[in-house]
Design an enzyme around this catalytic site. Structure first.
Site, mmCIF file in Angstrom:
data_model
loop_
_atom_site.group_PDB
_atom_site.id
_atom_site.type_symbol
_atom_site.label_atom_id
_atom_site.label_comp_id
_atom_site.label_asym_id
_atom_site.label_seq_id
_atom_site.Cartn_x
_atom_site.Cartn_y
_atom_site.Cartn_z
ATOM 1 N N ARG A 46 0.879 -1.395 -0.170
ATOM 2 C CA ARG A 46 -0.058 -0.128 -0.044
ATOM 3 C C ARG A 46 0.867 1.204 -0.046
ATOM 4 O O ARG A 46 1.719 1.304 0.699
ATOM 5 C CB ARG A 46 -1.025 0.142 1.151
ATOM 6 C CG ARG A 46 -1.767 1.330 1.053
ATOM 7 C CD ARG A 46 -2.992 0.971 2.261
ATOM 8 N NE ARG A 46 -3.891 0.051 1.977
ATOM 9 C CZ ARG A 46 -5.065 0.136 0.878
ATOM 10 N NH1 ARG A 46 -4.902 1.112 0.346
ATOM 11 N NH2 ARG A 46 -5.503 -0.896 0.807
ATOM 12 N N PHE B 73 -3.014 8.713 -7.501
ATOM 13 C CA PHE B 73 -3.758 9.798 -7.242
ATOM 14 C C PHE B 73 -5.007 9.272 -6.366
ATOM 15 O O PHE B 73 -5.826 8.567 -6.860
ATOM 16 C CB PHE B 73 -4.343 10.340 -8.450
ATOM 17 C CG PHE B 73 -3.254 10.992 -9.255
ATOM 18 C CD1 PHE B 73 -2.554 11.807 -9.238
ATOM 19 C CD2 PHE B 73 -3.097 10.075 -10.663
ATOM 20 C CE1 PHE B 73 -1.586 12.121 -10.085
ATOM 21 C CE2 PHE B 73 -2.147 10.480 -11.424
ATOM 22 C CZ PHE B 73 -1.336 11.561 -11.267
ATOM 23 N N CYS C 251 -14.454 3.674 -2.238
ATOM 24 C CA CYS C 251 -13.190 3.401 -1.280
ATOM 25 C C CYS C 251 -13.684 3.340 0.198
ATOM 26 O O CYS C 251 -14.239 4.405 0.725
ATOM 27 C CB CYS C 251 -12.455 4.495 -1.596
ATOM 28 S SG CYS C 251 -10.693 4.606 -0.709
ATOM 29 N N GLU D 48 -4.676 11.426 3.920
ATOM 30 C CA GLU D 48 -4.541 10.467 4.538
ATOM 31 C C GLU D 48 -5.757 10.299 5.521
ATOM 32 O O GLU D 48 -6.098 11.174 6.394
ATOM 33 C CB GLU D 48 -3.591 10.369 5.530
ATOM 34 C CG GLU D 48 -3.282 9.482 6.908
ATOM 35 C CD GLU D 48 -3.527 8.163 6.480
ATOM 36 O OE1 GLU D 48 -4.668 7.436 6.745
ATOM 37 O OE2 GLU D 48 -2.491 7.583 5.639
ATOM 38 N N SER D 49 -6.465 9.402 5.418
ATOM 39 C CA SER D 49 -7.962 8.910 5.980
ATOM 40 C C SER D 49 -7.821 9.162 7.184
ATOM 41 O O SER D 49 -8.680 9.576 8.069
ATOM 42 C CB SER D 49 -8.517 7.858 5.125
ATOM 43 O OG SER D 49 -7.841 6.564 5.794
ATOM 44 N N TRP E 5 -9.052 8.390 -10.943
ATOM 45 C CA TRP E 5 -10.313 8.944 -10.632
ATOM 46 C C TRP E 5 -10.822 10.219 -11.356
ATOM 47 O O TRP E 5 -9.982 10.849 -11.819
ATOM 48 C CB TRP E 5 -10.610 9.208 -9.159
ATOM 49 C CG TRP E 5 -10.243 8.076 -8.066
ATOM 50 C CD1 TRP E 5 -9.024 8.148 -7.488
ATOM 51 C CD2 TRP E 5 -10.954 7.076 -7.734
ATOM 52 N NE1 TRP E 5 -9.018 6.994 -6.775
ATOM 53 C CE2 TRP E 5 -10.267 6.113 -6.836
ATOM 54 C CE3 TRP E 5 -12.464 6.657 -8.499
ATOM 55 C CZ2 TRP E 5 -10.891 5.196 -6.409
ATOM 56 C CZ3 TRP E 5 -12.728 5.271 -7.841
ATOM 57 C CH2 TRP E 5 -11.938 4.711 -6.852
ATOM 58 N N VAL F 187 -7.813 8.547 -3.101
ATOM 59 C CA VAL F 187 -8.998 9.363 -2.190
ATOM 60 C C VAL F 187 -8.794 8.868 -0.828
ATOM 61 O O VAL F 187 -8.524 7.641 -0.644
ATOM 62 C CB VAL F 187 -10.515 9.178 -2.798
ATOM 63 C CG1 VAL F 187 -10.462 10.085 -3.973
ATOM 64 C CG2 VAL F 187 -10.478 7.725 -3.202
#
Length: 365
Positions: free
Chosen positions: A15, A151, A46, A168-169, A79, A153
């Site tokens: 990842r 790229f 996602c 960064e979620s 995306w 999300v």
């Protein structure tokens, strides 16, 4: 999309590390809290982006931070969004579901007639009213013309400086939960804290092993290009699902002892993974579990069993979140989830056929 996700030598999934990790605070020299200053770019498919949409809803930020939804089909250029619609209502971008009418659609119908180029506004995608970009890549290049990684999300964008705050979620949901936007929300949301101090260490510990072994674990199994790696990773996923099931079973049994088996309302009000309240741990686990039966079982070959058939306590927890909390239901779009994985991962599903099941997408409570 023919792109490889696995390491050439080992066949194991790797990842990408997020490139932009700033924060928003009153003390930050640049990124300070303000209403309508920040914008989220997300995919409904996602699980990492889904975290941010749920947190945005739970914290009452749907009128503070707008959202653009990328198309469910991820092509060779990454995306994309639909062309700008000057006549669309701006309020669409501040709806709980992020400008997509997913919650009102029947997700159990056939998908075969839907083209990968489908351009149904506010169903397949929304547009970008901030920059009028049609590719997420344009955001990254605006930030850094020499950007060379994928790229991804979600993206939290600052409309004032035209910079990416974070992609960064895990960091974005902590920003949204931090209370820096509390002055702009209704009072009922100001007491919502998904990471209460007394539970923070337990949440971090839970998130740590769930992320590596379940959230990312399904990807390590699904994108593996070596059978030995796949067998190791898929076995590990279910070993840790067993661990979650045991935690929730103990929680359920304790609540039954406290309230009685027939008092489901009181039981479900405290039926969460860490502590007796809804926390970030539930948000982060949910986005994987809700995708498990519709996608990961068949597409990522995580098929020892399904959640609905093999994990009764996880399944009850899942249905409780989906049916009793609008923030989860209104941001879960099974069309985007199924179509994205099955149409975008050409190496895994070269014919691009989207399975119709399971039916229903999620069971009733």
């Amino acid at each position: 999309m023919s792109k490889k996700w696995a390491d050439d030598e080992s066949g194991a999934f790797k990842r990408q590390v997020s490139s932009f990790q700033e924060t928003i605070s009153t003390n930050h020299p640049v990124f300070k809290p303000a209403k309508n200053r920040y914008w989220l770019y997300v995919s409904l498919a996602c699980p990492w982006a889904h975290r941010t949409l749920i947190t945005r809803c739970l914290k009452g930020l749907t009128s503070v931070i707008g959202v653009s939804i990328v198309h469910w089909h991820l092509d060779e250029k990454g995306w994309r969004l639909l062309a700008s619609d000057k006549n669309a209502e701006d309020t669409r971008f501040y709806q709980p579901a992020g400008g997509i009418s997913g919650a009102s659609r029947d997700h159990s119908g056939p998908h075969g007639e839907i083209s990968n180029e489908s351009s149904r506004m506010f169903e397949d995608s929304s547009f970008d009213p901030i920059n009028h970009f049609e590719r997420l890549s344009q955001l990254y290049y605006k930030q850094d013309p020499n950007y060379s990684a994928r790229f991804t999300v979600p993206v939290l964008w600052d409309t004032q400086t035209h910079k990416i705050v974070s992609n960064e979620s895990a960091q974005i949901i902590r920003i949204l939960n931090s209370g820096v936007f509390d002055e702009f929300v209704d009072n009922k949301f100001k007491d919502v804290n998904l990471v209460p101090p007394e539970l923070e260490s337990a949440i971090d510990e839970f998130n740590g092993w769930v992320y590596d072994n379940i959230n990312n674990g399904v990807y390590k199994a699904g994108f593996a290009e070596n059978p030995i790696v796949y067998e190791k990773e898929v076995t590990n996923v279910f070993r840790h699902l067993d661990k979650v099931e045991a935690i929730l079973k103990e929680k359920y049994d304790n609540l039954v002892s406290q309230y009685g088996r027939d008092d489901s309302k009181s039981i479900l009000a405290k039926y969460y993974t860490v502590g007796n309240q809804l926390t970030e741990a539930d948000v982060r686990l949910y986005t994987t579990i809700v995708r498990f039966d519709p996608v990961y079982v068949q597409h990522f070959k995580c098929n020892f069993t399904t959640i609905r058939d093999g994990y009764p306590h996880i399944n009850l927890w899942l249905k409780n979140l989906y049916w009793n909390h609008d923030a989860f239901k209104l941001t879960t779009d099974f069309d985007h989830i199924k179509l994205h994985y099955t149409r975008s991962h050409v190496r895994i599903n070269p014919l691009g056929i989207t399975p119709l099941g399971p039916k229903p997408d999620i069971g009733s409570l």
